[in-house]
Structures are given as C-alpha cells and as structure tokens.
Write an enzyme that holds these catalytic residues in place. Structure first.
Site, short mmCIF file in Angstrom:
data_model
loop_
_atom_site.label_atom_id
_atom_site.label_comp_id
_atom_site.label_asym_id
_atom_site.label_seq_id
_atom_site.Cartn_x
_atom_site.Cartn_y
_atom_site.Cartn_z
N SER A 232 -10.14 28.18 -45.45
CA SER A 232 -10.55 26.80 -45.71
C SER A 232 -10.53 25.89 -44.50
O SER A 232 -11.03 24.77 -44.56
CB SER A 232 -9.67 26.20 -46.82
OG SER A 232 -9.98 26.77 -48.06
N LYS B 124 -6.92 16.26 -44.57
CA LYS B 124 -7.36 16.79 -45.86
C LYS B 124 -6.45 16.26 -46.98
O LYS B 124 -5.22 16.29 -46.85
CB LYS B 124 -7.31 18.32 -45.81
CG LYS B 124 -7.88 19.02 -47.03
CD LYS B 124 -7.77 20.53 -46.84
CE LYS B 124 -8.39 21.30 -47.98
NZ LYS B 124 -8.23 22.76 -47.81
N SER C 20 -12.39 24.89 -48.05
CA SER C 20 -12.19 23.68 -48.82
C SER C 20 -11.89 22.44 -47.99
O SER C 20 -11.80 21.34 -48.54
CB SER C 20 -11.04 23.91 -49.82
OG SER C 20 -9.84 24.23 -49.16
#
Length: 494
Positions: A185, A86, A161
C-alpha cells in the site's frame, strides 16, 4: 513572501537551505502548499487527495521560524517540513477517519508514535490523506472520500491503499508524506504516481496508533520524491516503542549510522542484482507490454551504471504467494482488536460495517475478510500458512545467497495505473489486480520502489528493489545509486 522556485520537486535539503539563507520561511512554505491544495486538490483538477487540512499549520510554522531566528539553528532534522499523513494513522489535532464513513469525526487522545516522532523532529502535519476503508484495496475507492485522481492522468486511479499520500506528494501538495504498507500500500501507489516508496522490515517503525490489516506485515513508511528524503524521514521514524512489541526488531537492526548518511558514495559498480522475470508482465498484453518496455529500459540503465544483472527464479512463486496470504484468515481478528479498543470511533467490528452497508461497494477484499474466520485458528490451514511463510523466506534468502545477490528487482505491478472505468466495471478488483508488491510483504522483507520511467503514453512505472530483512542501509544506498542511473522523475502537468 512568494516562493519563486517550483514546489513540486523541492527536497528537505532544499527547504532547509532556504530557511537558513532567508530565501523563504517555513510559514511561506506552508502557505504555498495550502494555496496549492486549494487550487489543485479542492478545485481545478480536484484530485481529492486530502480528507482534512490542519488549521494550526501556519501557527506551527511561525513558531519554528521564531526559534530559527532566535537560535540560528534548525530545531530538528525535519524542521518546518510539511508532511501529509495517511488517515489510518492517528493524529490528536486532526480527525482520523480510517477512510470510513462510519467513523464520524473521531479524534484520538494522542498521536500515533510515528507522528509524535515526526513532530519532535520539527515536522508540520499539514493534513490527512484519503484511503479506501481501513486500507482494504489496491485502489482509492472510499466510503468517506469517494475516489482520488491520479495526477498523471485524471481518469486513472493513484493506487491504494495510500492513495491520497501518493497523489498529494506527486502533485506537490506537500513536501513528503507518510503511507502504510501491508501488502504493497506504499509501493503500489508510489509506482503509479512516480514516487519513491519505502517498506521497511516490519517492526522498525512503531505501529502504535495505526489501524491494523495483518499485524505481522503492517508498517508505516515514507513516500517521497527522492531516496534522500525517504532516508531522512526513516532516520526520524525508526526505533523501539514499548507500545508495539514488534519494535523489538529495532534491537536486531541495531543503531548504526543514519540511513541518510549511508547514501554517501552510493554506486552500482560491482553490485549484483537479481532479475525476477517471473514477476514481469505478459508482453502480449498491450498495457503489460508498455510496462515491460519501460522496465527493460531501466534495467539497461542499471547495467550501464555498473550493475551486474543476474536472472533468478523462485520455485512455485505464485503458489507460495497465494498460500502465505493471511488477509482472509487473520485480518478480521487484527482489525477488530484495533477498533474495539476505540469505542469513540463508533465501529465495533468489521462485520458491523458490512451488516450496516457502511463501506464502499468496490471493496471486495473487505467483504472477503469478513466472510473469513473471526479467529485465525479457526482456519484449519492457518498453522500451515504461517509455517509456509517461514519456508518461503528461507527459500528466497537461499536464492539470494546462492547467486550472491544484493537485491532482487521486478516491476511493482504488471500493469500501469487502471482507469476508474476499469475499476467500476469490475475489469479489476482488489483480489484480481496483478500486483507484485505482495512478494516482499509476505516474505516480511524490506523493499523500495523507484520511478523507472514512464510508458509511451506518459504513465509512471515503478521498479521495486527487494532486500533481506534489516538490510535497509544497503537497500537505500543501492536505491540512491539506481535513482541516479534511471530517467529523472517528471512532475505531472496540472
């Protein structure tokens, strides 16, 4: 050499066995994933899950192949394993954008501690994945990358996310991935994309080099297709780091046996599972009913494998979750502290992004954060919120003790992955979407999501298992047993 077996269900153990037998090399594996990225992420379905791709991954794989040939041994527990990360976690050899159009081509001076640990274990960082600006949404909407598609239904969102990591790992664009979880997330996108997603007790994994959202709740973690792979990654990522004072938690957790070894002999026989029906969907809603049906079938499977299901209740659950949320009280201070320490990124504050319009229009949480206090103590309720969090923890631990519960289970979200139309038409916003992942986050408890099955129209549903702090060994062991009892994960058809 062309790899003959499917990549979308390959595990770390499979890859290592293949390296050692000569079936294929780390270079073959990296090249195969790079080809899939070109065919599935950049063109074809165009998932748009990766922001950047390494131009040194093939060279790294060749070096590892030479070392294996010379020594006959793997260099570490993640030797040659391609990992996607990420893009809120810093990497020295790839830009780190935080999902923001304002970050330019910012490159930090060093890897985040978690990334350094992965590399030391032999992992190859294949690329950086999409996320909403500074991880401020349950959805993939990003000023940097636009939207990412869910590989199970290209009209739907993969969740946020950790959007890109979920989509990429689910689609077989890398073997495993790293996400970040403040309020869910890791677990929410993992549930929408049919993955295993692990949130650990905050502090077990260093956050040094990872952008903040709510510092006491933040943690990186594995996103994988199996519990065993999540445990193997966790063994590498945990540990004390002087650069992150919260990793003093490693002292409490202790060293003990490895997480991967703790999976041996996993069984649900005699395990007591607390079923939190307060977090189940409204059965009168068609979308919620499909999730509820899938979860009920999963619970039946767990009972059939020997688990004892016990109904549990948490008093005033919704009210406690709402009051202990610190996003609009504390996030701005934590986020500003992070970016102000990185002047090369060109983002002095979160207010700068709002004032200059350099953020995605659908980030209502970011707007709410900046509308809140710059200093959390300017919120007259701040101390009460923090104290309420401790009381919330004691209450839930008490419920688990009174009922002799090993883990508590509930669906990660009350609805399946939303469509992009629903997001852009404001049917759902970050602040209104009915996710349950915030429960474990605001309790500071570890939790793992497992694929529970799919709805009647083929959408993955995640089942969350929540344990007491520092109980990751037991949580992973029970998750492995549950994984064996639940319907096998089905790869998306792309």
């Amino acid at each position: 050499m062309t790899i003959q077996r499917p990549l979308d269900e390959l595990t770390i153990a499979d890859a290592h066995a293949a390296f050692q037998s000569g079936e294929f090399t780390a270079e073959d594996l990296v090249v195969a994933y790079l080809d899939r990225i070109e065919r599935i992420d950049r063109t074809g379905p165009a998932l748009n899950s990766l922001i950047s791709v390494s131009d040194t991954a093939v060279d790294q794989a060749r070096r590892l192949d030479r070392e294996l040939a010379d020594t006959g041994k793997l260099t570490g527990p993640l030797h040659g394993i391609p990992v996607v990360v990420k893009d809120q976690i810093e990497t020295a050899d790839l830009p780190t954008t935080f999902g923001s159009i304002a970050s330019g081509e910012f490159r930090p001076d060093r890897d985040a501690t978690a990334i350094a640990k992965l590399r030391q274990a032999g992992a190859i960082i294949l690329g950086k994945t999409t996320l909403p600006d500074f991880a401020t949404s349950w959805f993939s909407t990003s000023s940097r990358s636009g939207v990412t598609k869910n590989p199970y239904d290209l009209a739907r969102d993969p969740g946020g996310s950790s959007s890109g990591t979920a989509a990429a790992v689910a689609a077989g664009l890398a073997l495993v991935g790293v996400g970040e979880d403040t309020g869910g997330s890791i677990r929410l996108p993992a549930s929408f994309c049919g993955l295993v997603g692990l949130r650990v007790t905050p502090g077990l994994i260093s956050r040094a080099g990872m952008s903040s959202l709510v510092k006491p709740q933040d943690t990186a973690g594995p996103m994988t297709r199996t519990v065993a792979d999540a445990a193997r990654m966790l063994d590498v990522m945990v540990g004390y780091d002087p650069a992150d004072e919260y990793t003093a938690a490693a002292v409490v957790a202790g060293s003990g046996s490895s997480y991967a070894q703790s999976l041996a002999g996993a069984s649900l026989a005699g395990v007591r599972i607390g079923v939190l029906r307060q977090a189940f969907p409204d059965g009168t809603d068609p979308d919620g009913a499909r999730v509820a049906e899938t979860v009920e079938a999963a619970l039946t499977s767990l009972r059939g494998a020997g688990a004892e299901l016990v109904e549990v209740t948490i008093d005033d659950l919704d009210e406690q979750v709402g009051f202990t949320s610190l996003y609009t009280t504390r996030s701005q201070a934590d986020m500003d502290e992070f970016v102000s320490a990185r002047p090369a990124a060109g983002i002095p504050s979160m207010r700068f992004l709002i004032d200059t319009g350099q953020y995605h229009e659908k980030l209502d949480l970011l707007e709410a954060i900046v509308a809140g206090p710059q200093d959390p103590q300017d919120d007259p309720e701040y101390v009460r919120r923090v104290l309420a969090q401790s009381a919330f923890q004691r209450q839930v631990l008490g419920v688990m003790a009174q009922n002799s519960i090993d883990v508590v289970v509930f669906p990660d979200a009350k609805l399946p992955a939303p469509t992009r139309h629903d997001i852009f038409a404001d049917r759902w916003t970050c602040l209104t979407y009915p996710t349950n992942t915030v429960i474990a986050s605001q309790l500071l408890f570890p939790a793992i999501t497992l694929p529970a099955g799919q709805t009647s129209d083929g959408l993955p549903v995640g089942l969350e298992l929540m344990a007491a702090p520092y109980a990751e060994h037991e949580l992973l062991r029970l998750a492995a047993a549950a994984e064996a009892a639940l319907p096998a994960r089905r790869a998306p058809v792309l």
